[in-house]
Design a protein around this motif. Structure first.
Motif, PDB file in Angstrom:
ATOM      1  N   GLU A 187       0.834  -1.212   0.000  1.00  0.00           N
ATOM      2  CA  GLU A 187       0.000   0.000   0.000  1.00  0.00           C
ATOM      3  C   GLU A 187       0.860   1.250   0.000  1.00  0.00           C
ATOM      4  O   GLU A 187       0.499   2.267  -0.582  1.00  0.00           O
ATOM      5  N   ARG A 188       2.040   1.168   0.637  1.00  0.00           N
ATOM      6  CA  ARG A 188       2.953   2.318   0.560  1.00  0.00           C
ATOM      7  C   ARG A 188       3.525   2.434  -0.850  1.00  0.00           C
ATOM      8  O   ARG A 188       3.658   3.541  -1.380  1.00  0.00           O
ATOM      9  N   SER A 189       3.864   1.304  -1.472  1.00  0.00           N
ATOM     10  CA  SER A 189       4.347   1.360  -2.864  1.00  0.00           C
ATOM     11  C   SER A 189       3.313   2.048  -3.748  1.00  0.00           C
ATOM     12  O   SER A 189       3.661   2.910  -4.574  1.00  0.00           O
ATOM     13  N   ALA A 190       2.033   1.678  -3.576  1.00  0.00           N
ATOM     14  CA  ALA A 190       0.979   2.228  -4.448  1.00  0.00           C
ATOM     15  C   ALA A 190       0.760   3.711  -4.185  1.00  0.00           C
ATOM     16  O   ALA A 190       0.675   4.509  -5.127  1.00  0.00           O
ATOM     17  N   ILE A 191       0.691   4.086  -2.933  1.00  0.00           N
ATOM     18  CA  ILE A 191       0.372   5.490  -2.665  1.00  0.00           C
ATOM     19  C   ILE A 191       1.579   6.387  -2.932  1.00  0.00           C
ATOM     20  O   ILE A 191       1.427   7.532  -3.364  1.00  0.00           O
ATOM     21  N   PHE A 192       2.786   5.869  -2.736  1.00  0.00           N
ATOM     22  CA  PHE A 192       3.974   6.659  -3.092  1.00  0.00           C
ATOM     23  C   PHE A 192       4.048   6.839  -4.610  1.00  0.00           C
ATOM     24  O   PHE A 192       4.452   7.901  -5.102  1.00  0.00           O
TER      25      PHE A 192
END
Ligand code: THU
Length: 133
Positions: free
Chosen positions: A55-60
């Motif tokens: 989810e951090r990969s996606a939102i970043f």
């Protein structure tokens, strides 16, 4: 895009997980109000603390392409685990900074899906407001 289509995109993202240590694959997809989507997967490292959650990969990725919280329609986070893919504590803090408090977050493990908001997942959060004044 329907909720199920967004979840399916997150499962597509999960195919790119790099998880040789845990073998626990996670995918995520940010859906923007204009229809743009940003995929993310968990990317592990032999120095475990450097792992990036899906989810951090996606939102970043979304933010790196100019998306901001008001542009986000929904987020999906998925895994094939025994429970729905509840975000870890670190990710909840990051999502709290980068999403509106009432934006839907769909969590799924194929068998079961539930929808939460970041204010439900991280009540009484610490944020920019605490640093004012
Ligand atoms: N993981 C995520 O991608 N998202 C979460 O919110 C929970 C944990 C990943 C990190 C690591 O690669 C694997 O799942 C096992 O912890």
């Amino acid at each position: 895009m329907t909720k199920q289509e967004l979840i399916d995109l997150a499962f597509t993202a999960m195919e790119n997980a790099y998880a040789p240590y845990s073998n626990y694959h996670v995918g995520a997809c940010v859906l923007c109000k204009d229809g743009r989507t940003y995929l993310g997967a968990n990317i592990e490292n032999a120095s475990f603390g450097l792992t990036n959650c899906a989810e951090r990969s996606a939102i970043f990725s979304a933010y790196s392409n100019g998306v901001r919280k008001d542009d986000i329609e929904a987020l999906a986070i998925v895994s094939d685990g025994p429970y729905v893919a509840a975000p870890c504590g670190a990710c909840r803090q990051v999502l709290c900074e980068l999403m509106n408090e009432d934006t839907p977050i769909h969590l799924s493990n194929r068998k079961e899906t539930c929808t939460k908001t970041i204010s439900e997942l991280l009540p009484m959060s610490f944020g920019g407001k605490d640093l004012e004044g």
